[in-house]
Design a protein around this motif. Structure first.
Motif, PDB file in Angstrom:
ATOM      1  N   PHE A 117      25.848  62.028  24.147  1.00  0.00           N
ATOM      2  CA  PHE A 117      26.640  61.333  25.161  1.00  0.00           C
ATOM      3  C   PHE A 117      27.776  62.254  25.608  1.00  0.00           C
ATOM      4  O   PHE A 117      28.460  62.871  24.794  1.00  0.00           O
ATOM      5  N   SER A 118      27.973  62.357  26.927  1.00  0.00           N
ATOM      6  CA  SER A 118      28.982  63.246  27.477  1.00  0.00           C
ATOM      7  C   SER A 118      29.257  62.825  28.917  1.00  0.00           C
ATOM      8  O   SER A 118      28.655  61.876  29.432  1.00  0.00           O
ATOM      9  N   GLU A 119      30.185  63.536  29.569  1.00  0.00           N
ATOM     10  CA  GLU A 119      30.430  63.250  30.981  1.00  0.00           C
ATOM     11  C   GLU A 119      29.179  63.491  31.810  1.00  0.00           C
ATOM     12  O   GLU A 119      28.903  62.775  32.776  1.00  0.00           O
ATOM     13  N   ALA A 120      28.433  64.524  31.456  1.00  0.00           N
ATOM     14  CA  ALA A 120      27.193  64.818  32.183  1.00  0.00           C
ATOM     15  C   ALA A 120      26.117  63.784  31.901  1.00  0.00           C
ATOM     16  O   ALA A 120      25.276  63.495  32.766  1.00  0.00           O
ATOM     17  N   TYR A 121      26.139  63.222  30.677  1.00  0.00           N
ATOM     18  CA  TYR A 121      25.138  62.217  30.287  1.00  0.00           C
ATOM     19  C   TYR A 121      25.874  61.003  29.729  1.00  0.00           C
ATOM     20  O   TYR A 121      25.909  60.779  28.513  1.00  0.00           O
ATOM     21  N   PRO A 122      26.484  60.195  30.609  1.00  0.00           N
ATOM     22  CA  PRO A 122      27.268  59.042  30.132  1.00  0.00           C
ATOM     23  C   PRO A 122      26.424  58.006  29.393  1.00  0.00           C
ATOM     24  O   PRO A 122      26.960  57.252  28.572  1.00  0.00           O
ATOM     25  N   ASN A 123      25.141  57.961  29.656  1.00  0.00           N
ATOM     26  CA  ASN A 123      24.243  57.048  28.957  1.00  0.00           C
ATOM     27  C   ASN A 123      23.451  57.751  27.866  1.00  0.00           C
ATOM     28  O   ASN A 123      22.512  57.178  27.308  1.00  0.00           O
ATOM     29  N   GLY A 124      23.823  59.002  27.603  1.00  0.00           N
ATOM     30  CA  GLY A 124      23.126  59.759  26.573  1.00  0.00           C
ATOM     31  C   GLY A 124      21.790  60.280  27.059  1.00  0.00           C
ATOM     32  O   GLY A 124      21.341  59.995  28.175  1.00  0.00           O
ATOM     33  N   GLU A 125      21.175  61.060  26.221  1.00  0.00           N
ATOM     34  CA  GLU A 125      19.846  61.583  26.495  1.00  0.00           C
ATOM     35  C   GLU A 125      18.850  60.918  25.548  1.00  0.00           C
ATOM     36  O   GLU A 125      19.103  60.795  24.350  1.00  0.00           O
ATOM     37  N   ASP A 126      17.709  60.483  26.094  1.00  0.00           N
ATOM     38  CA  ASP A 126      16.661  59.919  25.243  1.00  0.00           C
ATOM     39  C   ASP A 126      16.188  60.980  24.267  1.00  0.00           C
ATOM     40  O   ASP A 126      15.978  62.134  24.634  1.00  0.00           O
ATOM     41  N   PHE A 127      16.020  60.566  23.037  1.00  0.00           N
ATOM     42  CA  PHE A 127      15.569  61.525  22.039  1.00  0.00           C
ATOM     43  C   PHE A 127      14.265  61.063  21.401  1.00  0.00           C
ATOM     44  O   PHE A 127      13.190  61.467  21.817  1.00  0.00           O
ATOM     45  N   LEU A 128      14.338  60.187  20.432  1.00  0.00           N
ATOM     46  CA  LEU A 128      13.143  59.739  19.733  1.00  0.00           C
ATOM     47  C   LEU A 128      12.915  58.247  19.917  1.00  0.00           C
ATOM     48  O   LEU A 128      13.872  57.468  20.005  1.00  0.00           O
ATOM     49  N   LYS A 129      11.648  57.863  19.951  1.00  0.00           N
ATOM     50  CA  LYS A 129      11.278  56.455  19.929  1.00  0.00           C
ATOM     51  C   LYS A 129      10.278  56.240  18.806  1.00  0.00           C
ATOM     52  O   LYS A 129       9.397  57.072  18.573  1.00  0.00           O
ATOM     53  N   PHE A 130      10.424  55.125  18.106  1.00  0.00           N
ATOM     54  CA  PHE A 130       9.533  54.765  17.001  1.00  0.00           C
ATOM     55  C   PHE A 130       8.895  53.421  17.318  1.00  0.00           C
ATOM     56  O   PHE A 130       9.591  52.449  17.621  1.00  0.00           O
ATOM     57  N   ASP A 131       7.569  53.372  17.284  1.00  0.00           N
ATOM     58  CA  ASP A 131       6.827  52.122  17.473  1.00  0.00           C
ATOM     59  C   ASP A 131       6.206  51.714  16.143  1.00  0.00           C
ATOM     60  O   ASP A 131       5.502  52.512  15.512  1.00  0.00           O
ATOM     61  N   PHE A 132       6.456  50.462  15.718  1.00  0.00           N
ATOM     62  CA  PHE A 132       6.017  49.984  14.419  1.00  0.00           C
ATOM     63  C   PHE A 132       4.904  48.948  14.551  1.00  0.00           C
ATOM     64  O   PHE A 132       4.901  48.136  15.476  1.00  0.00           O
ATOM     65  N   THR A 133       3.969  48.997  13.599  1.00  0.00           N
ATOM     66  CA  THR A 133       2.899  48.003  13.509  1.00  0.00           C
ATOM     67  C   THR A 133       2.914  47.414  12.105  1.00  0.00           C
ATOM     68  O   THR A 133       2.836  48.149  11.116  1.00  0.00           O
ATOM     69  N   HIS A 134       3.028  46.091  12.026  1.00  0.00           N
ATOM     70  CA  HIS A 134       3.037  45.395  10.739  1.00  0.00           C
ATOM     71  C   HIS A 134       1.606  44.949  10.442  1.00  0.00           C
ATOM     72  O   HIS A 134       1.070  44.059  11.091  1.00  0.00           O
ATOM     73  N   ASN A 135       0.997  45.586   9.467  1.00  0.00           N
ATOM     74  CA  ASN A 135      -0.425  45.419   9.201  1.00  0.00           C
ATOM     75  C   ASN A 135      -0.716  44.214   8.315  1.00  0.00           C
ATOM     76  O   ASN A 135       0.158  43.731   7.580  1.00  0.00           O
ATOM     77  N   ALA A 136      -1.975  43.736   8.386  1.00  0.00           N
ATOM     78  CA  ALA A 136      -2.380  42.554   7.631  1.00  0.00           C
ATOM     79  C   ALA A 136      -2.279  42.763   6.125  1.00  0.00           C
ATOM     80  O   ALA A 136      -2.083  41.801   5.365  1.00  0.00           O
ATOM     81  N   ASP A 137      -2.393  44.010   5.654  1.00  0.00           N
ATOM     82  CA  ASP A 137      -2.323  44.275   4.224  1.00  0.00           C
ATOM     83  C   ASP A 137      -0.890  44.426   3.704  1.00  0.00           C
ATOM     84  O   ASP A 137      -0.668  44.739   2.539  1.00  0.00           O
ATOM     85  N   GLY A 138       0.089  44.190   4.592  1.00  0.00           N
ATOM     86  CA  GLY A 138       1.482  44.259   4.174  1.00  0.00           C
ATOM     87  C   GLY A 138       2.134  45.607   4.404  1.00  0.00           C
ATOM     88  O   GLY A 138       3.358  45.725   4.285  1.00  0.00           O
ATOM     89  N   THR A 139       1.357  46.636   4.716  1.00  0.00           N
ATOM     90  CA  THR A 139       1.943  47.941   5.005  1.00  0.00           C
ATOM     91  C   THR A 139       2.492  47.955   6.438  1.00  0.00           C
ATOM     92  O   THR A 139       2.163  47.087   7.256  1.00  0.00           O
ATOM     93  N   ILE A 140       3.325  48.923   6.709  1.00  0.00           N
ATOM     94  CA  ILE A 140       3.886  49.096   8.041  1.00  0.00           C
ATOM     95  C   ILE A 140       3.583  50.520   8.488  1.00  0.00           C
ATOM     96  O   ILE A 140       3.922  51.483   7.794  1.00  0.00           O
ATOM     97  N   SER A 141       2.938  50.661   9.624  1.00  0.00           N
ATOM     98  CA  SER A 141       2.653  51.987  10.160  1.00  0.00           C
ATOM     99  C   SER A 141       3.481  52.207  11.420  1.00  0.00           C
ATOM    100  O   SER A 141       3.889  51.255  12.086  1.00  0.00           O
ATOM    101  N   TYR A 142       3.749  53.469  11.729  1.00  0.00           N
ATOM    102  CA  TYR A 142       4.548  53.756  12.902  1.00  0.00           C
ATOM    103  C   TYR A 142       4.209  55.120  13.471  1.00  0.00           C
ATOM    104  O   TYR A 142       3.630  55.983  12.791  1.00  0.00           O
TER     105      TYR A 142
END
Length: 264
Positions: A117-142
């Protein structure tokens, strides 16, 4: 590439639980929260710092370490943002990072991280996104990917037992030679100091040291080779079985020691 790995590692150090259930049936126990958490490095005292915690009921408002502060934004009992700021000697706050959390059926579905976040990027720069899946066996994958690209950066699987993360398996797709990284966690049977904070149980891996119980050993391996990290933790507890002090010792590839002290 090294910077990228460090940023990934920084995220992965953030530990975890995955249930929205209450951690205790004792209403009085729900009132126990840490007021301060002090980090003490015997071999590098210049790195010592103390987090001062503030709350609104059982919701956390901020973690303040003096020269920086983390603030939390809730919608109901869900944490929807984690905001980090640098703080100068005059108390002026400068935003440096933001994490936004989305949920589906009361479970975490994705995280978006923004930095620089800066004057040049007042809304910040997108960096990482994580998508999660909650599986039927109780594990979580992403899957994790840079928002500036559609290419997957790495994938992972989380396995929980008794509301504690016991195994994390990561495949760094963007660095084929790196291979699989596996972390195994072992726990005590005592109370984690952060267990009663609403919302922490949903934002997987995001809060350092979070769980239902306390980690006593972490072993990390890469490509089925001998362990690259082994960290053992020794605790002192109060009459309510919450830790008052924790000594972390790491060996194998490097020697590292750290004390963590808690007040309630």
């Amino acid at each position: 590439m090294k910077k990228k790995l460090l940023l990934i590692a920084s995220f992965l150090l953030m530990l975890s639980s995955c249930s929205s259930d209450d951690n205790s049936s004792n209403p009085e126990e729900q009132l126990i929260f840490p007021k301060t958490i002090s980090y003490i490095y015997p071999n590098s005292p210049q790195d010592n710092y103390k987090n001062i915690m503030t709350y609104d009921g059982n919701k956390i408002i901020s973690m303040d370490r003096g020269n920086s502060i983390i603030k939390f934004v809730y919608e109901g009992n869900f944490i929807v943002k984690q905001l980090s700021f640098n703080v100068d000697s005059q108390g002026k706050e400068t935003k440096r990072g933001e994490r936004t959390y989305s949920y589906t059926n009361s479970k975490l579905s994705n995280i978006t991280r923004r930095v620089n976040f800066s004057e040049a990027y007042p809304n910040g720069e997108d960096f990482l996104k994580f998508d999660f899946t909650h599986n039927a066996d109780g594990t979580i994958s992403y899957v994790a990917f840079m928002l500036s690209s559609t290419d997957i950066d790495y994938t992972g699987t989380l396995i929980y037992k008794d509301k504690n993360l016991i195994k994390r398996d990561i495949d760094v797709v963007s660095i084929p030679d790196y291979g699989h990284e596996i972390s195994i966690y072992e726990y005590d049977t005592k109370n984690n100091p952060l267990k009663n904070i609403v919302g922490f149980d949903l934002i997987l891996q995001e809060i350092v040291g979070y769980g239902s119980n306390n980690i006593v050993k972490m072993t990390r391996t890469i490509k089925d080779n001998p362990p690259v990290d082994v960290i053992k933790s020794n605790y002192l507890y109060n009459e309510n079985n919450y830790p008052t002090k924790n000594n972390d010792i790491a060996d194998v590839n490097y020697i590292y020691t750290r004390d963590i002290e808690y007040t309630y």
